[in-house]
Motif scaffolding. Structure first.
Motif, short mmCIF file in Angstrom:
data_model
loop_
_atom_site.label_atom_id
_atom_site.label_comp_id
_atom_site.label_asym_id
_atom_site.label_seq_id
_atom_site.Cartn_x
_atom_site.Cartn_y
_atom_site.Cartn_z
N PHE A 283 0.84 -1.20 0.00
CA PHE A 283 0.00 0.00 0.00
C PHE A 283 0.87 1.25 0.00
N PHE A 284 1.93 1.23 0.80
CA PHE A 284 2.85 2.37 0.85
C PHE A 284 3.49 2.61 -0.52
N ARG A 285 3.99 1.56 -1.14
CA ARG A 285 4.68 1.72 -2.42
C ARG A 285 3.74 2.26 -3.51
N LYS A 286 2.49 1.82 -3.49
CA LYS A 286 1.55 2.23 -4.53
C LYS A 286 0.95 3.61 -4.29
N LYS A 287 0.74 3.97 -3.03
CA LYS A 287 0.01 5.20 -2.72
C LYS A 287 0.91 6.38 -2.36
N TYR A 288 2.01 6.12 -1.68
CA TYR A 288 2.91 7.20 -1.29
C TYR A 288 3.88 7.51 -2.43
N ARG A 289 3.32 7.78 -3.58
CA ARG A 289 4.12 8.07 -4.76
C ARG A 289 4.18 9.58 -4.96
N PRO A 290 5.25 10.08 -5.57
CA PRO A 290 5.41 11.53 -5.73
C PRO A 290 4.22 12.25 -6.35
N HIS A 291 3.54 11.63 -7.33
CA HIS A 291 2.41 12.31 -7.96
C HIS A 291 1.23 12.48 -7.00
N ASN A 292 1.24 11.78 -5.87
CA ASN A 292 0.20 11.92 -4.86
C ASN A 292 0.63 12.84 -3.72
N MET A 293 1.70 13.61 -3.92
CA MET A 293 2.36 14.29 -2.81
C MET A 293 2.47 15.80 -3.06
N ALA A 294 2.20 16.58 -2.01
CA ALA A 294 2.39 18.02 -2.06
C ALA A 294 3.08 18.48 -0.78
N ILE A 295 4.04 19.37 -0.92
CA ILE A 295 4.76 19.93 0.22
C ILE A 295 4.44 21.42 0.30
N GLU A 321 3.46 3.72 -10.89
CA GLU A 321 2.34 3.82 -11.81
C GLU A 321 1.08 4.23 -11.06
N SER A 322 0.26 5.02 -11.72
CA SER A 322 -0.98 5.45 -11.11
C SER A 322 -1.99 4.30 -11.15
N PRO A 323 -2.44 3.83 -9.97
CA PRO A 323 -3.42 2.73 -9.94
C PRO A 323 -4.77 3.17 -10.46
N LYS A 324 -5.53 2.23 -10.97
CA LYS A 324 -6.86 2.54 -11.47
C LYS A 324 -7.79 2.86 -10.30
N PRO A 325 -8.69 3.84 -10.46
CA PRO A 325 -9.65 4.16 -9.39
C PRO A 325 -10.49 2.93 -9.04
N GLN A 326 -10.70 2.70 -7.75
CA GLN A 326 -11.41 1.51 -7.31
C GLN A 326 -12.81 1.82 -6.78
N ASN A 327 -13.12 3.10 -6.63
CA ASN A 327 -14.39 3.45 -6.00
C ASN A 327 -15.56 3.39 -6.98
#
Length: 525
Positions: A283-295, A321-327
């Motif tokens: 979960f960390f590797r897939k979600k804590y990716r730079p494109h999901n991050m703002a400082i 890689e950006s995972p496909k939306p699951q919702n």
């Protein structure tokens, strides 16, 4: 201050207030020029940089103190989970305070041997415990061998954890920050985002860059199994021991039958004890990716030096890689859903209607309906339920319950007076809603509410920390921090007719969920 500003230009009020709050000097221009002038003034103080790997850096220059507030936010929350891994985002927040290969440990090379064994034995022990629980739930006998093997493994696992503890340096990152003048080192997880924050002297910013980039590059899920137990106990305190916690969890589950907003951020009692360490790392590797991050860095900041510093420490973090939306979408058309929770605390009532996510044009209208109904002692529901009918102690509305990335709830929370009839409370709320559908709000009342919303919001922005929080939130959830301007521009354009239209559109019995907190005897007291 509001009375001195032109009533015909509400948006001018917020922009001037915000400009003054950041110490910008601005002359009064003609109405048609003020928006562009103030926006330009603010944008000159906020610099946005996108690193090669996708990390968004927002820097805001603000004089007054030689400090900076730094908020590192990820577009990761419980809405990114499935029921099987519910609570993982929140558990990861805890785990990222446990250190890296360089922080939180006396000797990582020696520790690594124990970590590998803890992982193997921990997963095996989980398997035994899960088998035992499933048999008990089915009413089947638990084999003696399973019990014996589990007990032996538990004793060995406990000894292994004690041996490993000698390598652990607890809270070393916090100690380093304290030694360098840092305060407010903390984090939070919501349905939509996970945030890490610190307030530092501006000449200690590199300390932050070293610690936080290391946390993202080499996190070690140290003390995973003991921290999992800590989170389970946290759940018991926040949810199971509080009527409000149980009510909200059951209520959201009923309101969101399909969508992940129906799952609690902290996870379920049933799955928390078995959250798998491998799946948590994945979960960390897939979600804590730079494109999901703002400082966000706000305060005494030099744009050029800070950008170079952030690039040096963060730009080499690889993006995945950006995972496909699951919702899946929740239904706006259904029979009224009802839940009732028995608990010694209370009593309470909650009612909600599903509403669209931003940037839908109806969102600012809903914000104003929220304020009309519940803004302080002048709110219609407060005057009706608390002052006139004496049915409630407190009443509040929540637009965007429990998050804002996806379609969410307009919720009304009521703390009932003991002995009050909950059906009368529900009827009173529905009557006030109906009045908004049929009778136009006056221009004077609407202007007053708009000013109250802006005043409350801007007063909350009078700190570097709040600004860093808001900038990064808008950047991730809305897609760009400048959506702040558009939000209030849309708010300014709302008319009494919009209030009637939106109330009629969403506040329907076929879009309603109701929750009641009752005492243990079942009386909705």
């Amino acid at each position: 201050m509001w009375s001195l500003l032109p009533k015909s230009n509400f948006f001018r009020s917020i922009l001037l207030f915000l400009t003054f709050s950041i110490s910008a000097n601005l002359s009064l221009f003609a109405d048609e020029d003020i928006f562009l002038e103030v926006r330009s003034s603010l944008e000159s103080r906020v610099k946005k940089v996108v690193l090669k790997n996708g990390i968004r850096l927002l820097m805001m220059k603000r004089e007054g103190s030689p400090t900076v507030a730094v908020y590192t936010k990820f577009l990761v929350g419980s809405s990114d989970e499935t029921p099987e891994i519910a609570g993982t985002a929140h558990l990861l927040e805890h785990m990222l305070f446990k250190g890296t290969k360089n922080i939180g440990v006396t000797n990582y090379e020696k520790e690594k041997i124990y970590l590998e064994q803890i992982r193997v034995w921990g997963k095996r022990l989980d398997s035994y415990r899960l088998q035992e629980r499933e048999l008990i739930q089915k009413g089947e006998p638990v084999p003696e061998k399973l019990i014996t093997d589990k007990n032996v493994l538990e004793a060995r696992f406990k000894s292994l954890l004690e041996l490993h503890r000698k390598f652990v340096v607890s809270n070393e990152d916090s100690y380093i920050y304290d030694k360098n003048g840092g305060t407010g080192f903390n984090a939070y997880t919501t349905n939509d985002v996970t945030n890490y924050q610190i307030l530092l002297p501006s000449n200690r910013l590199e300390i932050w860059a070293k610690l936080e980039s290391d946390r993202l590059k080499d996190p070690i899920l140290r003390e995973y199994y003991t921290e999992r137990d800590v989170v389970l106990e946290e759940r018991r305190m926040r949810v199971e021991n509080q009527g409000m916690g149980i009510l909200r969890e059951k209520f959201l589950s009923a309101a969101f039958e399909k969508h992940a907003y129906g799952m609690p951020v902290i996870g379920f009692e049933s799955n928390l004890p078995f959250l798998d360490i491998d799946k948590t790392e994945d979960f960390f590797r897939k979600k804590y990716r730079p494109h999901n991050m703002a400082i966000g860095i706000v305060g005494d900041v030099d744009f050029s030096q800070t950008e170079s510093l952030v690039r040096k420490y963060f730009e080499n973090i690889p993006d995945g890689e950006s995972p496909k939306p699951q919702n899946v979408a929740e239904s706006f058309d259904h029979e009224t859903r009802r839940v009732s929770v028995k608990h010694s605390s209370g009593p309470m009532k909650v009612m909600s209607w599903l509403t669209p996510a931003s940037p839908h044009p109806d969102r600012p209208v809903l914000e104003l309906i929220d304020a009309i109904l519940s803004q302080g002692e002048t709110g219609r529901l407060y005057k009706r339920l608390v002052l006139r009918d004496k049915l409630a102690q407190r009443v509040s509305c929540w637009t965007g319950e429990p998050g804002e990335r996806y379609a969410n709830l307009f919720a009304v929370y009521v703390t009932n007076v003991r002995g009050a009839d909950p059906d009368k409370i529900e009827s009173a709320i529905l009557e006030e809603i109906e009045s908004l559908k049929k009778e136009a709000v006056s221009e004077e009342e609407l202007l007053k509410i708009k000013n109250q919303i802006v005043g409350d919001y801007i007063r909350g922005l009078n700190s570097n920390s709040k600004l860093a929080d808001v900038l990064t939130y808008y950047e991730l959830v809305a897609g760009d921090w400048t959506e702040i301007f558009d939000d209030y521009s849309r708010l300014d354009r709302v008319t009494p007719g919009d209030i009637m239209r939106v109330t009629q559109k969403y506040f329907s019995p076929r879009n309603l969920t109701v929750g009641d907190l009752t005492n243990s005897e079942g009386e909705k007291k």
